[in-house]
Design a protein around this motif. Structure first.
Motif, PDB file in Angstrom:
ATOM      1  N   VAL A 137       0.782  -1.141  -0.054  1.00  0.00           N
ATOM      2  CA  VAL A 137      -0.108  -0.101   0.255  1.00  0.00           C
ATOM      3  C   VAL A 137       0.913   1.304   0.194  1.00  0.00           C
ATOM      4  CG1 VAL A 137      -1.763   1.059   1.359  1.00  0.00           C
ATOM      5  CG2 VAL A 137      -1.741  -1.274   1.634  1.00  0.00           C
ATOM      6  N   ALA A 138       1.542   1.645   0.703  1.00  0.00           N
ATOM      7  CA  ALA A 138       2.979   2.814   1.185  1.00  0.00           C
ATOM      8  C   ALA A 138       3.294   3.071  -0.449  1.00  0.00           C
ATOM      9  CB  ALA A 138       3.426   2.683   1.783  1.00  0.00           C
ATOM     10  N   GLN A 139       3.880   2.130  -0.752  1.00  0.00           N
ATOM     11  CA  GLN A 139       4.828   2.068  -2.083  1.00  0.00           C
ATOM     12  C   GLN A 139       4.180   1.912  -3.135  1.00  0.00           C
ATOM     13  OE1 GLN A 139       7.149  -1.793  -2.755  1.00  0.00           O
ATOM     14  NE2 GLN A 139       9.254  -0.247  -0.657  1.00  0.00           N
ATOM     15  N   GLU A 140       2.531   2.153  -3.218  1.00  0.00           N
ATOM     16  CA  GLU A 140       1.924   2.510  -4.312  1.00  0.00           C
ATOM     17  C   GLU A 140       1.373   3.578  -3.852  1.00  0.00           C
ATOM     18  OE1 GLU A 140      -0.391   0.665  -7.485  1.00  0.00           O
ATOM     19  OE2 GLU A 140       0.949   0.512  -6.777  1.00  0.00           O
ATOM     20  N   TYR A 141       0.908   4.248  -2.776  1.00  0.00           N
ATOM     21  CA  TYR A 141       0.197   5.581  -2.772  1.00  0.00           C
ATOM     22  C   TYR A 141       1.921   6.530  -1.699  1.00  0.00           C
ATOM     23  CZ  TYR A 141      -3.760   4.376  -4.328  1.00  0.00           C
ATOM     24  OH  TYR A 141      -4.508   3.460  -5.669  1.00  0.00           O
ATOM     25  N   PRO A 142       3.251   7.025  -2.878  1.00  0.00           N
ATOM     26  CA  PRO A 142       4.565   7.268  -1.423  1.00  0.00           C
ATOM     27  C   PRO A 142       3.636   8.859  -1.567  1.00  0.00           C
ATOM     28  CG  PRO A 142       4.615   7.401  -4.290  1.00  0.00           C
ATOM     29  CD  PRO A 142       3.522   5.891  -3.663  1.00  0.00           C
ATOM     30  N   GLU A 143       2.653   9.327  -1.556  1.00  0.00           N
ATOM     31  CA  GLU A 143       2.642  10.387  -1.415  1.00  0.00           C
ATOM     32  C   GLU A 143       1.959  10.879  -0.235  1.00  0.00           C
ATOM     33  OE1 GLU A 143       2.015  10.471  -6.360  1.00  0.00           O
ATOM     34  OE2 GLU A 143       1.939   9.175  -4.531  1.00  0.00           O
ATOM     35  N   ALA A 163       7.823  -8.041  12.185  1.00  0.00           N
ATOM     36  CA  ALA A 163       8.728  -7.351  10.551  1.00  0.00           C
ATOM     37  C   ALA A 163       8.029  -6.452  10.252  1.00  0.00           C
ATOM     38  CB  ALA A 163       7.489  -8.620   9.929  1.00  0.00           C
ATOM     39  N   PHE A 164       7.141  -5.634  10.727  1.00  0.00           N
ATOM     40  CA  PHE A 164       6.977  -3.967  11.159  1.00  0.00           C
ATOM     41  C   PHE A 164       7.841  -3.287  10.868  1.00  0.00           C
ATOM     42  CE2 PHE A 164       5.260   0.232  11.906  1.00  0.00           C
ATOM     43  CZ  PHE A 164       4.754   0.305  10.985  1.00  0.00           C
ATOM     44  N   LEU A 165       8.885  -3.251  11.654  1.00  0.00           N
ATOM     45  CA  LEU A 165      10.000  -2.719  11.672  1.00  0.00           C
ATOM     46  C   LEU A 165      10.664  -2.156  10.450  1.00  0.00           C
ATOM     47  CD1 LEU A 165      11.899  -3.763  15.319  1.00  0.00           C
ATOM     48  CD2 LEU A 165       9.886  -1.638  14.625  1.00  0.00           C
ATOM     49  N   ASP A 166      10.638  -3.277   9.952  1.00  0.00           N
ATOM     50  CA  ASP A 166      12.057  -2.998   8.492  1.00  0.00           C
ATOM     51  C   ASP A 166      10.409  -2.534   7.844  1.00  0.00           C
ATOM     52  OD1 ASP A 166      13.995  -3.686   6.683  1.00  0.00           O
ATOM     53  OD2 ASP A 166      12.601  -4.545   5.528  1.00  0.00           O
ATOM     54  N   HIS A 167       9.676  -2.208   7.168  1.00  0.00           N
ATOM     55  CA  HIS A 167       8.491  -1.248   6.748  1.00  0.00           C
ATOM     56  C   HIS A 167       9.193   0.056   6.857  1.00  0.00           C
ATOM     57  CE1 HIS A 167       7.203  -4.963   5.000  1.00  0.00           C
ATOM     58  NE2 HIS A 167       6.474  -5.050   5.494  1.00  0.00           N
ATOM     59  N   LEU A 168       9.092   0.524   8.132  1.00  0.00           N
ATOM     60  CA  LEU A 168       9.045   1.546   9.697  1.00  0.00           C
ATOM     61  C   LEU A 168      10.236   2.462   8.824  1.00  0.00           C
ATOM     62  CD1 LEU A 168       7.633   4.056  11.641  1.00  0.00           C
ATOM     63  CD2 LEU A 168       8.925   2.257  13.066  1.00  0.00           C
ATOM     64  N   ALA A 169      11.265   1.727   8.814  1.00  0.00           N
ATOM     65  CA  ALA A 169      12.971   2.130   9.070  1.00  0.00           C
ATOM     66  C   ALA A 169      12.753   2.277   7.337  1.00  0.00           C
ATOM     67  CB  ALA A 169      14.322   1.181   8.949  1.00  0.00           C
ATOM     68  N   ILE A 171      10.445   2.164   4.237  1.00  0.00           N
ATOM     69  CA  ILE A 171       9.645   3.061   3.345  1.00  0.00           C
ATOM     70  C   ILE A 171       9.458   4.474   4.251  1.00  0.00           C
ATOM     71  CG2 ILE A 171       7.266   2.751   2.378  1.00  0.00           C
ATOM     72  CD1 ILE A 171       7.558  -0.114   3.107  1.00  0.00           C
ATOM     73  N   PRO A 172       9.813   5.357   3.376  1.00  0.00           N
ATOM     74  CA  PRO A 172       9.781   6.534   3.675  1.00  0.00           C
ATOM     75  C   PRO A 172       8.568   7.217   4.162  1.00  0.00           C
ATOM     76  CG  PRO A 172      10.903   7.176   1.732  1.00  0.00           C
ATOM     77  CD  PRO A 172      10.456   5.863   1.974  1.00  0.00           C
ATOM     78  N   HIS A 192      14.963   3.030  17.563  1.00  0.00           N
ATOM     79  CA  HIS A 192      16.763   3.165  17.430  1.00  0.00           C
ATOM     80  C   HIS A 192      16.954   3.132  15.876  1.00  0.00           C
ATOM     81  CE1 HIS A 192      20.499   1.834  17.503  1.00  0.00           C
ATOM     82  NE2 HIS A 192      20.660   0.965  16.612  1.00  0.00           N
ATOM     83  N   ARG A 193      16.250   1.704  14.352  1.00  0.00           N
ATOM     84  CA  ARG A 193      15.877   1.804  13.768  1.00  0.00           C
ATOM     85  C   ARG A 193      15.478   3.014  12.745  1.00  0.00           C
ATOM     86  NH1 ARG A 193      14.564  -4.149  12.435  1.00  0.00           N
ATOM     87  NH2 ARG A 193      14.978  -3.549  10.153  1.00  0.00           N
TER      88      ARG A 193
END
Length: 282
Positions: A137-143, A163-169, A171-172, A192-193
């Motif tokens: 979802v986030a990469q489809e709608y980066p704005e 697992a979510f921490l990787d996305h948080l770190a 994906i802007p 931290h991440r």
């Protein structure tokens, strides 16, 4: 300024639990005032009619506009086809500055994301542990800024949260809030991440104590500048962007609602914060 980015208000109609019965702010406000919380983002309790529930929240916000900010709650499945009108009313008439979606109702759809992009609104989307979809979802709608509360799982699902921490770190446009996070070391790792700029203080009031939730932020012992970001600066930055977008929405029509990102999840009367099979599910 301390801003709680996650609080429910108003009356639900499900009568299966506090989450869809009533979200009274009386005790919340006393507790928040004692903790030094000066502004709160409000959205409805769970309801079968979010158009009506949003108007109730609007009346609460209008009675104390310096204290509250409203988000429009929508059900991507049940409100399919009328999400643009619901959000337009919320923004234009009531001054709301965000959208709330919960996977307990249905998974987020393109219709919701397109409307958020058009109005430049943040979306607070509770994925109930379905953190794999966040990347899609986030990469489809980066704005669109997506705030994923509870580090992805109110149900204390360690696997989902880590697992979510990787996305948080990585994906802007992915953020999180701290409400209901019980595994404190995962919260430490999130800051931290991903950095303090990706973490927002939230309480999930009025059912959780805002002072207790704020104490977790204090316990992180962040440098003062980083703590200010978490406790207010980050959400205020998102709200300012939403305010600018409300005056000049982008003229992109929503994709027809028959083009969802994922099929809607079945509705359930279980506690919407807990997942079947989790150690907290009763």
């Amino acid at each position: 300024m301390i801003v709680d980015c996650h609080c429910h208000a108003g009356t639900g109609d499900g009568l299966t639990g506090p989450w869809d019965t009533r979200a009274s702010l009386d005790r919340y406000l006393r507790r928040a005032d004692a903790a030094g919380i000066t502004r709160t983002v409000l959205f409805a309790a769970f309801s079968s009619d979010y158009a009506s529930a949003n108007r109730e929240v609007a009346r609460i916000v209008a009675a104390a506009p310096g204290r509250f900010v409203g988000f429009a709650f929508v059900d991507p499945a049940r409100d399919r086809g009328r999400v643009p009108a619901m959000v337009a009313e919320a923004v234009r008439r009531h001054g709301f500055r965000g959208i709330k979606v919960h996977r307990h109702d249905a998974r987020i759809t393109r219709e919701v994301c397109e409307v958020a992009r058009a109005w430049r609104l943040p979306v607070l989307y509770d994925v109930m542990g379905d953190v794999a979809s966040v990347r899609l979802v986030a990469q489809e709608y980066p704005e669109v800024p997506f705030v994923i509360p509870h580090l992805g799982s109110f149900a204390d699902d360690w696997r989902a949260q880590t697992a979510f921490l990787d996305h948080l770190a990585r994906i802007p446009n992915v953020f999180t809030d701290t409400s209901g996070v019980r595994r404190f070391d995962v919260l430490v790792e999130a800051v931290h991440r991903a950095g303090a700029r990706k973490v927002l203080f939230g309480s999930d009031g009025p059912w959780l104590h805002p002072g207790v939730e704020l104490a977790k932020i204090r316990a992180l012992h962040l440098p003062p500048s980083q703590e200010r970001l978490v406790t207010g600066g980050n959400v205020l930055r998102l709200l300012r962007s939403a305010a600018r977008g409300a005056r000049t929405p982008r003229p992109r029509p929503p994709v027809p609602p028959e083009d969802p990102i994922l099929p809607p999840a079945p509705h359930s009367e279980e506690d919407p914060w807990l997942e079947a099979g989790s150690p907290l599910h009763a």
